[in-house]
Design a protein around this motif. Structure first.
Motif, PDB file in Angstrom:
ATOM      1  N   MET A   1       0.846  -1.192   0.000  1.00 14.96           N
ATOM      2  CA  MET A   1       0.000   0.000   0.000  1.00 14.96           C
ATOM      3  C   MET A   1       0.882   1.243   0.000  1.00 14.96           C
ATOM      4  SD  MET A   1      -2.918  -1.315  -0.295  1.00 14.96           S
ATOM      5  CE  MET A   1      -3.959   0.114  -0.180  1.00 14.96           C
ATOM      6  N   PRO A   2       0.489   2.285  -0.741  1.00 19.53           N
ATOM      7  CA  PRO A   2       1.346   3.469  -0.859  1.00 19.53           C
ATOM      8  C   PRO A   2       1.414   4.319   0.406  1.00 19.53           C
ATOM      9  CG  PRO A   2      -0.689   3.784  -2.057  1.00 19.53           C
ATOM     10  CD  PRO A   2      -0.687   2.367  -1.583  1.00 19.53           C
ATOM     11  N   GLU A   3       0.483   4.124   1.317  1.00 15.93           N
ATOM     12  CA  GLU A   3       0.487   4.861   2.576  1.00 15.93           C
ATOM     13  C   GLU A   3       0.412   3.868   3.719  1.00 15.93           C
ATOM     14  OE1 GLU A   3      -2.643   7.727   2.846  1.00 15.93           O
ATOM     15  OE2 GLU A   3      -2.123   8.649   0.931  1.00 15.93           O
ATOM     16  N   GLU A   4       0.830   4.326   4.881  1.00  9.63           N
ATOM     17  CA  GLU A   4       0.717   3.487   6.067  1.00  9.63           C
ATOM     18  C   GLU A   4      -0.759   3.190   6.305  1.00  9.63           C
ATOM     19  OE1 GLU A   4       2.224   1.135   8.827  1.00  9.63           O
ATOM     20  OE2 GLU A   4       3.467   2.400   7.558  1.00  9.63           O
ATOM     21  N   MET A   5      -1.067   1.938   6.463  1.00 14.06           N
ATOM     22  CA  MET A   5      -2.447   1.527   6.656  1.00 14.06           C
ATOM     23  C   MET A   5      -2.500   0.564   7.832  1.00 14.06           C
ATOM     24  SD  MET A   5      -5.014  -0.361   3.989  1.00 14.06           S
ATOM     25  CE  MET A   5      -5.282   1.065   2.969  1.00 14.06           C
ATOM     26  N   THR A   6      -3.466   0.790   8.706  1.00 17.45           N
ATOM     27  CA  THR A   6      -3.582  -0.100   9.856  1.00 17.45           C
ATOM     28  C   THR A   6      -4.144  -1.445   9.415  1.00 17.45           C
ATOM     29  OG1 THR A   6      -5.836   0.578  10.398  1.00 17.45           O
ATOM     30  CG2 THR A   6      -4.035   1.862  11.398  1.00 17.45           C
ATOM     31  N   HIS A   7      -3.882  -2.440  10.225  1.00 22.56           N
ATOM     32  CA  HIS A   7      -4.400  -3.788  10.000  1.00 22.56           C
ATOM     33  C   HIS A   7      -5.923  -3.742   9.906  1.00 22.56           C
ATOM     34  CE1 HIS A   7      -5.584  -7.892  11.105  1.00 22.56           C
ATOM     35  NE2 HIS A   7      -4.395  -8.273  10.666  1.00 22.56           N
ATOM     36  N   THR A   8      -6.544  -2.987  10.797  1.00 22.67           N
ATOM     37  CA  THR A   8      -8.008  -2.887  10.845  1.00 22.67           C
ATOM     38  C   THR A   8      -8.573  -2.258   9.579  1.00 22.67           C
ATOM     39  OG1 THR A   8      -7.884  -2.659  13.244  1.00 22.67           O
ATOM     40  CG2 THR A   8      -9.942  -1.988  12.195  1.00 22.67           C
ATOM     41  N   THR A   9      -7.943  -1.199   9.110  1.00 22.17           N
ATOM     42  CA  THR A   9      -8.435  -0.514   7.909  1.00 22.17           C
ATOM     43  C   THR A   9      -8.365  -1.431   6.694  1.00 22.17           C
ATOM     44  OG1 THR A   9      -7.775   1.630   8.793  1.00 22.17           O
ATOM     45  CG2 THR A   9      -8.121   1.505   6.413  1.00 22.17           C
ATOM     46  N   LEU A  10      -7.226  -2.106   6.522  1.00 25.87           N
ATOM     47  CA  LEU A  10      -7.092  -3.010   5.381  1.00 25.87           C
ATOM     48  C   LEU A  10      -8.067  -4.179   5.512  1.00 25.87           C
ATOM     49  CD1 LEU A  10      -5.777  -3.794   2.736  1.00 25.87           C
ATOM     50  CD2 LEU A  10      -3.920  -4.857   4.040  1.00 25.87           C
ATOM     51  N   SER A  11      -8.209  -4.721   6.704  1.00 27.75           N
ATOM     52  CA  SER A  11      -9.163  -5.822   6.918  1.00 27.75           C
ATOM     53  C   SER A  11     -10.571  -5.410   6.544  1.00 27.75           C
ATOM     54  CB  SER A  11      -9.160  -6.255   8.393  1.00 27.75           C
ATOM     55  OG  SER A  11      -7.971  -6.874   8.720  1.00 27.75           O
ATOM     56  N   ARG A  12     -10.960  -4.223   6.960  1.00 29.74           N
ATOM     57  CA  ARG A  12     -12.301  -3.710   6.663  1.00 29.74           C
ATOM     58  C   ARG A  12     -12.497  -3.554   5.150  1.00 29.74           C
ATOM     59  NH1 ARG A  12     -12.488   1.117   9.778  1.00 29.74           N
ATOM     60  NH2 ARG A  12     -12.278  -0.250  11.572  1.00 29.74           N
ATOM     61  N   GLN A  13     -11.487  -2.995   4.481  1.00 27.84           N
ATOM     62  CA  GLN A  13     -11.587  -2.793   3.037  1.00 27.84           C
ATOM     63  C   GLN A  13     -11.677  -4.135   2.299  1.00 27.84           C
ATOM     64  OE1 GLN A  13     -11.361   0.544   1.142  1.00 27.84           O
ATOM     65  NE2 GLN A  13     -12.559  -0.995   0.087  1.00 27.84           N
ATOM     66  N   LEU A  14     -10.864  -5.101   2.712  1.00 25.77           N
ATOM     67  CA  LEU A  14     -10.903  -6.424   2.091  1.00 25.77           C
ATOM     68  C   LEU A  14     -12.251  -7.106   2.336  1.00 25.77           C
ATOM     69  CD1 LEU A  14      -7.301  -7.602   2.946  1.00 25.77           C
ATOM     70  CD2 LEU A  14      -8.198  -7.148   0.644  1.00 25.77           C
ATOM     71  N   LYS A  15     -12.777  -6.969   3.535  1.00 24.23           N
ATOM     72  CA  LYS A  15     -14.075  -7.564   3.861  1.00 24.23           C
ATOM     73  C   LYS A  15     -15.166  -6.958   2.982  1.00 24.23           C
ATOM     74  CE  LYS A  15     -17.024  -9.907   6.397  1.00 24.23           C
ATOM     75  NZ  LYS A  15     -17.574 -11.011   5.639  1.00 24.23           N
ATOM     76  N   THR A  16     -15.129  -5.665   2.781  1.00 27.31           N
ATOM     77  CA  THR A  16     -16.113  -4.999   1.921  1.00 27.31           C
ATOM     78  C   THR A  16     -16.013  -5.513   0.486  1.00 27.31           C
ATOM     79  OG1 THR A  16     -16.102  -3.012   3.290  1.00 27.31           O
ATOM     80  CG2 THR A  16     -16.915  -2.766   1.037  1.00 27.31           C
ATOM     81  N   LEU A  17     -14.784  -5.593  -0.045  1.00 20.22           N
ATOM     82  CA  LEU A  17     -14.599  -6.091  -1.407  1.00 20.22           C
ATOM     83  C   LEU A  17     -15.053  -7.550  -1.530  1.00 20.22           C
ATOM     84  CD1 LEU A  17     -11.138  -4.479  -2.233  1.00 20.22           C
ATOM     85  CD2 LEU A  17     -13.339  -3.922  -3.295  1.00 20.22           C
ATOM     86  N   GLU A  18     -14.834  -8.325  -0.475  1.00 26.61           N
ATOM     87  CA  GLU A  18     -15.293  -9.714  -0.470  1.00 26.61           C
ATOM     88  C   GLU A  18     -16.823  -9.763  -0.425  1.00 26.61           C
ATOM     89  OE1 GLU A  18     -14.569 -13.852   2.026  1.00 26.61           O
ATOM     90  OE2 GLU A  18     -13.948 -11.950   2.924  1.00 26.61           O
ATOM     91  N   ASP A  19     -17.433  -8.952   0.421  1.00 27.48           N
ATOM     92  CA  ASP A  19     -18.901  -8.904   0.510  1.00 27.48           C
ATOM     93  C   ASP A  19     -19.537  -8.486  -0.810  1.00 27.48           C
ATOM     94  OD1 ASP A  19     -18.739  -9.670   3.170  1.00 27.48           O
ATOM     95  OD2 ASP A  19     -19.114  -7.651   3.968  1.00 27.48           O
ATOM     96  N   GLU A  20     -18.862  -7.607  -1.541  1.00 26.55           N
ATOM     97  CA  GLU A  20     -19.376  -7.143  -2.839  1.00 26.55           C
ATOM     98  C   GLU A  20     -19.127  -8.164  -3.945  1.00 26.55           C
ATOM     99  OE1 GLU A  20     -21.322  -4.753  -3.130  1.00 26.55           O
ATOM    100  OE2 GLU A  20     -20.946  -3.483  -1.394  1.00 26.55           O
ATOM    101  N   GLY A  21     -18.353  -9.211  -3.641  1.00 24.99           N
ATOM    102  CA  GLY A  21     -18.110 -10.277  -4.613  1.00 24.99           C
ATOM    103  C   GLY A  21     -16.942 -10.033  -5.546  1.00 24.99           C
ATOM    104  N   LEU A  22     -16.149  -8.985  -5.279  1.00 24.67           N
ATOM    105  CA  LEU A  22     -15.045  -8.653  -6.177  1.00 24.67           C
ATOM    106  C   LEU A  22     -13.770  -9.437  -5.892  1.00 24.67           C
ATOM    107  CD1 LEU A  22     -15.592  -4.807  -6.346  1.00 24.67           C
ATOM    108  CD2 LEU A  22     -16.155  -6.504  -8.086  1.00 24.67           C
ATOM    109  N   ILE A  23     -13.615  -9.885  -4.647  1.00 26.28           N
ATOM    110  CA  ILE A  23     -12.438 -10.685  -4.305  1.00 26.28           C
ATOM    111  C   ILE A  23     -12.871 -11.932  -3.542  1.00 26.28           C
ATOM    112  CG2 ILE A  23     -10.917  -8.657  -4.237  1.00 26.28           C
ATOM    113  CD1 ILE A  23     -10.883  -8.943  -1.171  1.00 26.28           C
ATOM    114  N   VAL A  24     -11.946 -12.875  -3.475  1.00 30.30           N
ATOM    115  CA  VAL A  24     -12.178 -14.125  -2.758  1.00 30.30           C
ATOM    116  C   VAL A  24     -11.080 -14.260  -1.704  1.00 30.30           C
ATOM    117  CG1 VAL A  24     -12.267 -16.628  -2.983  1.00 30.30           C
ATOM    118  CG2 VAL A  24     -13.174 -15.192  -4.805  1.00 30.30           C
ATOM    119  N   ARG A  25     -11.481 -14.655  -0.524  1.00 34.62           N
ATOM    120  CA  ARG A  25     -10.544 -14.919   0.573  1.00 34.62           C
ATOM    121  C   ARG A  25     -10.331 -16.423   0.638  1.00 34.62           C
ATOM    122  NH1 ARG A  25     -10.661 -15.977   6.274  1.00 34.62           N
ATOM    123  NH2 ARG A  25      -9.125 -14.716   7.377  1.00 34.62           N
ATOM    124  N   ILE A  26      -9.072 -16.844   0.518  1.00 35.07           N
ATOM    125  CA  ILE A  26      -8.742 -18.268   0.536  1.00 35.07           C
ATOM    126  C   ILE A  26      -7.986 -18.561   1.828  1.00 35.07           C
ATOM    127  CG2 ILE A  26      -7.555 -20.131  -0.656  1.00 35.07           C
ATOM    128  CD1 ILE A  26      -7.670 -18.189  -3.146  1.00 35.07           C
TER     129      ILE A  26
END
Length: 120
Positions: free
Chosen positions: A45-70
């Motif tokens: 990531m180009p900026e410092e990002m907290t674990h929580t922020t990235l987790s939240r963003q990934l969860k949203t993208l997963e909920d929207e169906g754009l990514i898959v968590r393996i």
């Protein structure tokens, strides 16, 4: 008269709502290279990002169906993220956005150069 809900009807409103989040498009871009583990995503990531922020963003993208968590059943635990089938279709959009983004960067450079020359 009630306002019409355009999500699921209008392609622009639908895309805008699905891609909410400051880093959603950049995360999708990073995943075009293939599956990536969480910590590697965080490092890229180009900026410092907290674990929580990235987790939240990934969860949203997963909920929207754009990514898959393996999740791999191993010790230590291993989790990777990759584009889903519909997320893979977003590659074309990213490609066009890259072209436009580079054109806009060139435009900004021209504006700065013009302003510098006018101030000289």
């Amino acid at each position: 008269m009630a306002k019409k809900e355009l999500f699921g009807l209008c392609p622009y409103v639908t895309a805008q709502k699905v891609l909410t989040g400051k880093w959603s498009m950049y995360i999708l871009y990073l995943l075009t290279d293939g599956p990536i583990r969480f910590n590697e995503l965080q490092r890229r990531m180009p900026e410092e990002m907290t674990h929580t922020t990235l987790s939240r963003q990934l969860k949203t993208l997963e909920d929207e169906g754009l990514i898959v968590r393996i999740e791999y059943q191993q010790i230590p635990p291993k989790v990777e993220y990759q584009l889903s089938e519909i997320g893979e279709k977003f590659r074309k959009v990213l490609s066009v956005l890259e072209v436009w983004g580079n054109e806009y960067i060139a435009y900004l450079d021209d504006v700065k150069r013009t302003l510098r020359e006018a101030g000289t």
